[in-house]
Design a protein around this motif. Structure first.
Motif, PDB file in Angstrom:
ATOM      1  N   SER A 121       0.826  -1.226   0.000  1.00 20.40           N
ATOM      2  CA  SER A 121       0.000   0.000   0.000  1.00 20.40           C
ATOM      3  C   SER A 121       0.853   1.266   0.000  1.00 20.40           C
ATOM      4  CB  SER A 121      -0.945  -0.004   1.209  1.00 20.40           C
ATOM      5  OG  SER A 121      -1.879  -1.036   1.106  1.00 20.40           O
ATOM      6  N   THR A 122       1.752   1.320  -0.956  1.00 20.36           N
ATOM      7  CA  THR A 122       2.691   2.449  -1.044  1.00 20.36           C
ATOM      8  C   THR A 122       2.796   2.901  -2.491  1.00 20.36           C
ATOM      9  OG1 THR A 122       3.949   1.564   0.834  1.00 20.36           O
ATOM     10  CG2 THR A 122       5.042   3.217  -0.536  1.00 20.36           C
ATOM     11  N   ARG A 123       2.923   4.217  -2.683  1.00 23.06           N
ATOM     12  CA  ARG A 123       3.095   4.765  -4.034  1.00 23.06           C
ATOM     13  C   ARG A 123       4.580   4.920  -4.339  1.00 23.06           C
ATOM     14  NH1 ARG A 123      -0.100   9.417  -4.239  1.00 23.06           N
ATOM     15  NH2 ARG A 123      -1.649   8.468  -5.611  1.00 23.06           N
ATOM     16  N   TYR A 124       4.967   4.494  -5.531  1.00 22.68           N
ATOM     17  CA  TYR A 124       6.334   4.650  -6.012  1.00 22.68           C
ATOM     18  C   TYR A 124       6.317   5.334  -7.378  1.00 22.68           C
ATOM     19  CZ  TYR A 124       7.529   1.364  -2.303  1.00 22.68           C
ATOM     20  OH  TYR A 124       7.679   0.754  -1.081  1.00 22.68           O
ATOM     21  N   PHE A 125       7.464   5.845  -7.767  1.00 27.69           N
ATOM     22  CA  PHE A 125       7.590   6.583  -9.022  1.00 27.69           C
ATOM     23  C   PHE A 125       8.736   5.983  -9.830  1.00 27.69           C
ATOM     24  CE2 PHE A 125       5.896   9.266  -5.725  1.00 27.69           C
ATOM     25  CZ  PHE A 125       4.819   9.902  -6.327  1.00 27.69           C
ATOM     26  N   LEU A 188      -5.175   5.252   0.239  1.00 23.01           N
ATOM     27  CA  LEU A 188      -5.477   4.127  -0.637  1.00 23.01           C
ATOM     28  C   LEU A 188      -6.477   3.206   0.038  1.00 23.01           C
ATOM     29  CD1 LEU A 188      -1.754   3.214  -1.479  1.00 23.01           C
ATOM     30  CD2 LEU A 188      -3.262   4.707  -2.806  1.00 23.01           C
ATOM     31  N   VAL A 189      -7.400   2.667  -0.774  1.00 22.89           N
ATOM     32  CA  VAL A 189      -8.352   1.683  -0.278  1.00 22.89           C
ATOM     33  C   VAL A 189      -8.078   0.346  -0.940  1.00 22.89           C
ATOM     34  CG1 VAL A 189     -10.758   0.967  -0.202  1.00 22.89           C
ATOM     35  CG2 VAL A 189     -10.175   3.344   0.231  1.00 22.89           C
ATOM     36  N   ASN A 190      -7.941  -0.702  -0.128  1.00 18.92           N
ATOM     37  CA  ASN A 190      -7.908  -2.077  -0.605  1.00 18.92           C
ATOM     38  C   ASN A 190      -9.229  -2.714  -0.200  1.00 18.92           C
ATOM     39  OD1 ASN A 190      -4.873  -2.185  -1.244  1.00 18.92           O
ATOM     40  ND2 ASN A 190      -4.877  -1.584   0.915  1.00 18.92           N
ATOM     41  N   GLU A 274      -9.622  -2.124   3.703  1.00 17.35           N
ATOM     42  CA  GLU A 274      -8.572  -1.485   4.469  1.00 17.35           C
ATOM     43  C   GLU A 274      -8.219  -0.153   3.808  1.00 17.35           C
ATOM     44  OE1 GLU A 274      -4.210  -3.038   5.763  1.00 17.35           O
ATOM     45  OE2 GLU A 274      -5.953  -4.249   6.330  1.00 17.35           O
ATOM     46  N   LEU A 275      -8.469   0.936   4.511  1.00 17.29           N
ATOM     47  CA  LEU A 275      -8.083   2.272   4.049  1.00 17.29           C
ATOM     48  C   LEU A 275      -6.745   2.616   4.686  1.00 17.29           C
ATOM     49  CD1 LEU A 275      -8.518   5.127   2.824  1.00 17.29           C
ATOM     50  CD2 LEU A 275      -9.895   5.664   4.859  1.00 17.29           C
ATOM     51  N   VAL A 276      -5.745   2.832   3.860  1.00 14.52           N
ATOM     52  CA  VAL A 276      -4.399   3.166   4.337  1.00 14.52           C
ATOM     53  C   VAL A 276      -4.134   4.637   4.033  1.00 14.52           C
ATOM     54  CG1 VAL A 276      -1.948   2.639   4.188  1.00 14.52           C
ATOM     55  CG2 VAL A 276      -3.640   0.804   3.919  1.00 14.52           C
ATOM     56  N   ILE A 277      -3.893   5.413   5.093  1.00 14.84           N
ATOM     57  CA  ILE A 277      -3.658   6.847   4.937  1.00 14.84           C
ATOM     58  C   ILE A 277      -2.217   7.142   5.316  1.00 14.84           C
ATOM     59  CG2 ILE A 277      -4.362   9.162   5.620  1.00 14.84           C
ATOM     60  CD1 ILE A 277      -7.066   7.936   6.473  1.00 14.84           C
ATOM     61  N   LYS A 278      -1.482   7.724   4.388  1.00 15.72           N
ATOM     62  CA  LYS A 278      -0.133   8.180   4.701  1.00 15.72           C
ATOM     63  C   LYS A 278      -0.167   9.692   4.849  1.00 15.72           C
ATOM     64  CE  LYS A 278       4.680   8.366   3.267  1.00 15.72           C
ATOM     65  NZ  LYS A 278       5.677   8.163   2.194  1.00 15.72           N
ATOM     66  N   SER A 283       3.796   9.424   8.981  1.00 18.96           N
ATOM     67  CA  SER A 283       3.066   8.389   9.717  1.00 18.96           C
ATOM     68  C   SER A 283       1.965   7.797   8.842  1.00 18.96           C
ATOM     69  CB  SER A 283       2.467   8.967  10.994  1.00 18.96           C
ATOM     70  OG  SER A 283       1.517   9.981  10.689  1.00 18.96           O
ATOM     71  N   LYS A 284       1.468   6.616   9.242  1.00 15.88           N
ATOM     72  CA  LYS A 284       0.401   5.938   8.529  1.00 15.88           C
ATOM     73  C   LYS A 284      -0.717   5.557   9.492  1.00 15.88           C
ATOM     74  CE  LYS A 284       2.597   3.824   4.460  1.00 15.88           C
ATOM     75  NZ  LYS A 284       2.859   2.547   3.747  1.00 15.88           N
ATOM     76  N   GLU A 285      -1.943   5.517   8.968  1.00 18.47           N
ATOM     77  CA  GLU A 285      -3.094   5.089   9.735  1.00 18.47           C
ATOM     78  C   GLU A 285      -3.929   4.153   8.878  1.00 18.47           C
ATOM     79  OE1 GLU A 285      -7.006   6.899  12.116  1.00 18.47           O
ATOM     80  OE2 GLU A 285      -5.679   8.229  10.979  1.00 18.47           O
ATOM     81  N   ARG A 286      -4.556   3.174   9.519  1.00 20.91           N
ATOM     82  CA  ARG A 286      -5.420   2.247   8.815  1.00 20.91           C
ATOM     83  C   ARG A 286      -6.832   2.304   9.380  1.00 20.91           C
ATOM     84  NH1 ARG A 286      -2.171  -3.495   7.947  1.00 20.91           N
ATOM     85  NH2 ARG A 286      -0.345  -2.653   6.862  1.00 20.91           N
ATOM     86  N   ILE A 287      -7.802   2.407   8.472  1.00 19.63           N
ATOM     87  CA  ILE A 287      -9.209   2.243   8.819  1.00 19.63           C
ATOM     88  C   ILE A 287      -9.622   0.894   8.250  1.00 19.63           C
ATOM     89  CG2 ILE A 287     -11.513   3.234   8.714  1.00 19.63           C
ATOM     90  CD1 ILE A 287      -9.446   5.127   9.951  1.00 19.63           C
TER      91      ILE A 287
END
Length: 915
Positions: A121-125, A188-190, A274-278, A283-287
Motif C-alpha cells: 500500500s505504497t506509491r512509487y515513481f 489508498l483503499v484495498n 482497508e483504508l491506508v492513509i499516509k 506516519s500511517k493510519e489504517r481504517i
C-alpha cells in the motif's frame, strides 16, 4: 593611409560576417543533425502490463515500455530504470528504491524489478531511458507512478464482515465514519466485496469501475481492488459506504425471475476493506473493516445476476454514505471468515462503460414504451422519470432471443425527475420496453424524460484496428468485434444473457481473435488462475472456469470434455507467443500436464471418445474423430512446451506419444483410396490444421476440403471445432479468395448472411438463432490480421514478424489497413491494389525484425521498388539498399502464389509494385 585602413576594416567586417554566417549555418546543421540522431524518450510505460498501474501485489514486478525511435533498423542496446519513493527524488534522478544502472540489453518488457524491498500500500515513481544502436542515450521518459497492493495475507489487518442476516438476492449497505486531523500525503483503499461491491466515500462513488471484483472460484481465491482516494478525503469527519451484492456467490432465491443454472451457492456475501492513509509527517493510519461497521437494507430490494434488479426510491437513506449521518438504527456488522484460499489484487482490466448509446426510436404502445438502440450490446441503462410516489415501472431488456422472466423494477419517490441505473445487473439487449410509463405530459403514468444505453465491457486496451475499401468486410469485422466486446468481462463469457458463463470450449477457437482486437495479457493470466483453481483433483478441467453448476459431473459432456482440458495449454501457450511471457510457461506447466495425464489415462488405443464432439455442426464427424484430434494437438504442444522449459524426458515422451496417436488415427480414419478423411468440411480441415495427415497426402486432403466447400455452395457446413481452422488452412494453401467468397456470401451460412439479416452482433447459430451475442464463431479478426493484412508473429513476443498480405485478387478488398499494438510497439500493414500497380506500406517497431512478402499476382515484368530504390526487376534482385535485403522467392515466378521476400528492421517502408 586613411583609404587603406578603411579597406582593412571592411575586409575585417566582411570576414567577421562570413564567419558568423558560417557559425550559424554550422550550428543549425548540428542542431538538425542532433535532432535527427538523438533517440526519443521511451513511451507507453507499463508495470505488470496493468491497465491501471495500481494494486501491484508482486514484490518483484516487471516493467515494460516502447522504444519510439523512427530511424530505420534501429535497436535498443541498453536501458536504465529509476524507481523512487518520492517524485522529488525521481526528478532529481535519484533512484532511492532502485537504480538499475546502464544495462546492456535489448529487453523492453518483462524487465524484473531488482531493488529495495517494496512496501505494501505504497506509491512509487519510476522512469526509464534507453540507448540506441549507436550508443546514444534518449531523454528520460515521462514520470510514471505505481501503487502496491498487499503482498501477503499477513499484511491485512482488516476482517471479513457481513450482515447478521443472510439475504439472497437482496443487497445491503455498510458504513463507517472516521475523522482526519492531519495533512494527507495520499490515501489508498484495498477492498473486496463478493459477489460484487460498490464503494462510496463522502457521498460519491469511488472510481468508474462496474461489477467489481472479478468473478473467481471463491473457495480458492478472491480479488480485491485498490483505489486512490486521496482527493475524496477531507479534514474532519469522513464516511465510507459500501453496497454489497451476491453476484455469482449466491444465485439462490431468484423469485422465479432467473433461468437455467441460477441456484449456485458458495456462501453469504461478505466484505473486507482497508483504508491506508499516509500523512505528510510520514506516519500511517489504517481504517479497517471490523465489527464496528454498521449495516442496513436500503432501496435496492432485489438484485440477482440473472433475474434483474429492483429499486424502491421511497426507501432511500439520504446521506448514508456521508459524514454525520445518524446510523443509530443500523445493526453492527459481524466478523466472518474468508471464503477460503488466497486474496489477490484484481490484475485484469476492470469493467467500465465503454460506449454510451441513445435510442434510435421511441414508440408508445398502450402503457408500454418500446425503445430501440439500433445495436445489440451487453450492458445496462439509466432512465429518467417523473411521477407520483409509489408508482412503478417495469423495464425488460431484450436482444431478440427467447424471453426469460427477468426485468428491472423502479418505484418512484415522487420528487421531480428521478434517475434509475442498475448497480449489480447487466444483460444482453438491443431494445428496452418500459411498462407503466408514458412519453406524454398528460398521462397519469410516470413520464419518461430520457434513457441511455451503457455498453459494459472490459477496459482492455484496444490492440488491433482494421479498415478496408469493402463495406461488407468492414461490417463483418464490426460485428465480430461487437460479439467479442459483449463477452469480454472478468472472464470470457459465452453470452451476456442466458448463461454469462466462462465456457472453456468456445474460447479455444477465438482467443487469437480476441487478441487481434484487445490486449489480453492480464485477462489471459487471470483466466489461467481460474483454470488452476477450477481443476478437478483428477486433473480434468471443468466446462466453466470459474464453475457455477455444481456438483461437477464427470459423465456430463458439458462438465468434462477434452475441449476444456486443452484450455490449460492454449492460454499459457498463446500468452508466450503473443507477449513473450515465459514465466507463465513455468507457472502453468504442471496444471496442463496433469490435465493431459488425465486424457492419457482415459484414452483407449490412442483414441478419446467422450466430450461434446463436433459441436453444432450441420454435417458432423464422429465424436472420437474430433476429440482425438484435440488430444493429438494437446500432446504436440506439450512436447514443444517441455522443450522450452527444459524438461527433456517429458518432451521425448510427448513426441513419441504424438507419433503413436497420429499413426493410430490415420490407420482408422484416413481413406487411402480416396486420399481424404471423408466429405465433411470438419473431417478434412482439422487433421490438416493439426499436421496429422500422412506424409505426402496434404494436398489431396486440401483438395477434398475445397470440393466439400464447392459442394456446400461456398458456405459454412461445419461446427465451431473446424470453422476458424478452415479459414487458416485455406489461407495456408493460398486460397484467401475462398474465405472471402464463403463469408461475403449473403445467402449463408456466412457472416455476410448475418449482415443481410441486419445483425449488429454475432449470433450463436449460423441461421441467426439462439443467442444474439455469442463469440464462438468470431474467428474473422484473426484471419484478417494474419492473412488479409498478413501480420504474423514468427518468434515469441514479436521479435520476428512476417508481413505476407493476401495474393488473391477476387473476393477480397482493393485496400486493407491493419494496425496491431504488440509488446514491441505498433505494427501496421496497409496495401492497395490498382490496375497496374500495388502499394504496400508497413511500419515495424524498434527491436523487431520483419520478413516482407510482396505478392506479384502472377504478373510478368514486375518491378518492385521502395522510395528511389529498385529492389526487383526482370525476375531477379536489382540494385541495393542498406535497409532492405532480398532474402528469397516463394513459389514460382510468375504465378498467383509467388512472393518476393525481403528482410527489414524497424521503421516505415513504402513498397511499390508495378507490372
Amino acid at each position: 593611409n586613411r583609404m587603406k585602413n578603411r579597406e582593412v576594416r571592411m575586409k575585417m567586417i566582411t570576414t567577421t560576417v562570413n564567419l558568423r554566417f558560417l557559425i550559424v549555418v554550422y550550428c543549425v546543421f548540428c542542431s538538425f543533425y542532433c535532432m535527427a540522431a538523438k533517440p526519443k524518450s521511451p513511451t507507453n510505460l507499463r508495470i505488470q502490463e496493468y491497465t491501471e498501474q495500481i494494486g501491484v501485489d508482486v514484490d518483484h514486478p516487471h516493467f515494460a515500455w516502447y522504444v519510439s525511435d523512427t530511424d530505420r533498423n534501429e535497436s535498443q542496446t541498453s536501458y536504465r530504470i529509476l524507481v523512487a519513493s518520492t517524485l522529488k527524488n525521481l526528478n532529481a534522478n535519484k533512484g532511492d528504491m532502485w537504480d538499475s544502472g546502464k544495462v546492456p540489453s535489448a529487453g523492453q518488457y518483462n524487465i524484473k524489478y531488482n531493488g529495495s524491498k517494496l512496501e505494501s500500500s505504497t506509491r512509487y515513481f519510476w522512469k526509464v531511458m534507453t540507448w540506441d544502436k549507436k550508443d546514444k542515450k534518449s531523454p528520460w521518459s515521462e514520470n510514471k507512478s505505481f501503487i502496491t497492493g498487499l503482498f501477503s495475507s499477513s499484511d491485512w489487518a482488516a476482517h471479513w464482515i457481513k450482515s447478521k442476516t443472510e439475504t439472497p438476492s437482496v443487497p445491503y449497505m455498510l458504513r463507517k465514519q472516521f475523522f482526519i486531523d492531519k495533512n494527507i500525503d495520499y490515501a489508498l483503499v484495498n477492498i473486496s466485496g463478493i459477489g460484487h461491491f460498490e464503494l462510496r466515500l463522502n457521498g460519491k462513488k469511488v472510481g468508474d469501475h462496474e461489477l467489481d471484483p472479478g468473478w473467481t472460484e471463491y473457495a480458492k481465491s478472491q480479488q480485491y481492488v485498490v483505489f486512490d482516494v486521496t482527493n475524496l478525503i477531507k479534514n474532519g469527519s469522513n464516511a465510507m459506504g459500501v453496497w454489497l451484492a451476491d453476484g455469482f456467490m449466491d444465485l439462490r432465491n431468484s423469485g422465479g425471475r432467473s433461468q437455467l443454472y441460477s441456484e449456485n451457492y458458495e456462501g453469504a456475501k461478505r466484505m473486507i476493506m482497508e483504508l491506508v492513509i499516509k500523512y505528510k509527517d510520514g506516519s500511517k493510519e489504517r481504517i479497517i473493516s471490523d465489527g464496528s461497521w454498521k449495516t442496513s437494507y436500503g432501496p435496492i430490494t432485489y438484485s440477482n445476476y440473472f433475474g434483474g434488479e429492483d429499486y424502491d426510491a421511497q426507501k432511500e437513506k439520504n446521506g448514508w454514505d456521508s459524514p454525520d449521518y445518524d446510523d443509530s438504527g443500523w445493526e453492527n456488522a459481524v466478523i466472518t471468515g474468508s471464503p477460503g484460499g488466497i486474496l489477490r489484487a484484481q490484475s485484469q482490466p476492470p469493467l467500465k462503460v465503454v460506449e454510451v448509446l441513445d435510442p434510435v426510436s421511441k414508440v408508445q404502445k398502450g402503457d408500454t414504451i418500446e425503445l430501440n438502440f439500433g445495436k445489440t450490446f451487453a450492458g445496462i441503462f439509466d432512465i429518467s422519470l417523473s411521477g407520483k410516489a409509489g408508482q412503478t415501472v417495469i423495464l425488460t431488456l431484450d436482444d431478440g432471443t427467447k424471453q426469460f422472466n427477468n426485468y428491472c423494477k423502479y418505484t418512484l419517490k415522487g420528487n421531480g425527475i428521478e434517475t434509475f441505473r442498475p448497480h449489480f445487473f447487466y444483460f444482453g439487449q438491443n431494445k428496452i420496453t418500459v411498462k407503466g410509463a408514458s412519453l406524454s405530459d398528460n398521462d397519469i403514468s410516470p413520464k419518461l424524460h430520457g434513457i441511455k444505453g451503457y455498453v459494459l465491457s472490459s477496459a482492455a486496451t484496444t490492440a488491433g484496428e482494421f479498415i478496408s475499401s469493402d463495406s461488407m468486410y468492414n461490417r463483418i469485422f464490426a460485428i465480430n468485434k461487437q460479439g467479442i466486446t459483449s463477452n469480454l468481462y472478468s472472464s470470457i463469457t459465452d453470452c451476456p444473457h442466458r448463461e454469462k458463463a466462462a465456457w472453456m470450449n468456445d474460447i479455444n477457437f477465438t482467443m487469437s481473435s480476441f487478441a487481434a482486437i484487445y490486449d489480453m495479457h492480464t485477462l489471459f493470466a487471470k483466466i489461467n488462475q481460474d483454470i488452476s483453481d477450477s481443476q478437478h483433483e483428477d486433473g480434468w478441467i471443468p466446462g466453466m472456469a470459474p464453475f457455477y453448476r455444481d456438483p461437477k459431473n464427470p459423465a456430463d459432456p458439458f462438465h468434462r470434455s477434452p475441449f476444456y482440458d486443452i484450455s490449460s495449454m492454449r492460454f499459457p501457450w498463446t500468452m508466450y507467443q503473443l507477449y513473450g511471457d515465459k514465466i507463465i510457461l513455468q507457472k502453468q506447466y504442471d496444471v496442463a500436464k496433469r490435465s493431459l495425464e488425465h486424457l492419457i489415462s482415459n484414452s483407449s488405443g490412442y483414441f478419446i471418445d467422450y466430450g461434446l464432439g463436433d459441436w453444432l455442426s450441420p454435417d458432423p464427424v464422429s465424436r472420437e474423430f474430433i476429440e482425438t484430434c484435440v488430444y493429438y494437438d494437446f500432446v504436440v504442444h506439450m512436447r514443444q512446451w517441455a522443450e522450452i522449459i527444459d524438461k527433456p524426458e517429458d518432451a521425448y515422451y510427448f513426441a513419441d506419444l504424438s507419433i503413436k496417436i497420429k499413426n493410430a488415427f490415420n490407420a482408422k480414419h484416413f481413406n487411402f483410396s480416396t486420399h481424404s478423411y471423408g466429405t465433411q468440411q470438419t473431417a478434412n480441415t482439422v487433421p490438416l490444421h493439426h499436421g496429422m495427415c500422412p506424409s505426402g497426402e496434404e494436398m489431396n486432403v486440401f483438395n477434398a476440403l475445397v470440393n466439400s466447400i464447392i459442394k456446400s455452395n461456398y458456405t459454412i457446413n461445419c461446427g465451431q471445432n473446424a470453422h476458424g481452422y478452415m479459414l487458416q488452412v485455406l489461407s495456408d494453401y493460398g486460397r484467401d479468395d475462398l474465405v472471402g467468397r464463403i463469408h461475403t456470401n449473403t445467402n449463408g451460412p456466412s457472416y455476410g448472411h448475418w449482415i443481410t439479416m441486419g445483425k449488429t452482433n454475432t449470433p450463436e447459430n449460423w441461421d441467426g438463432s439462439l443467442s444474439q451475442q455469442h463469440h464462438m464463431n468470431n474467428t474473422f479478426p484473426e484471419w484478417i490480421c494474419k492473412n488479409l493484412a498478413g501480420i504474423t508473429n514468427l518468434k515469441p513476443g514479436f521479435e520476428v514478424v512476417r508481413i505476407r498480405p493476401t495474393s488473391s485478387t477476387t473476393y477480397v478488398p482493393k485496400m486493407v489497413f491493419y494496425s496491431l499494438k504488440t509488446v514491441k510497439g505498433e505494427i501496421t500493414s496497409k496495401w492497395e491494389k490498382h490496375e497496374n500497380e500495388y502499394e504496400l506500406n508497413v511500419t515495424i517497431p524498434v527491436n523487431c525484425k520483419a520478413f516482407i512478402h510482396i505478392p506479384t499476382f502472377g504478373k510478368s515484368g514486375v518491378t518492385i521498388g521502395e522510395g528511389q530504390n529498385v529492389l526487383w526487376k526482370d525476375g531477379q534482385p536489382f540494385g541495393k539498399s542498406k535497409d532492405i535485403i532480398f532474402t528469397e522467392t516463394e513459389g514460382i515466378y510468375p504465378s498467383n502464389n509467388n512472393y518476393i521476400i525481403f528482410s527489414i528492421g524497424s521503421g516505415t517502408y513504402k513498397f511499390n509494385v508495378k507490372w
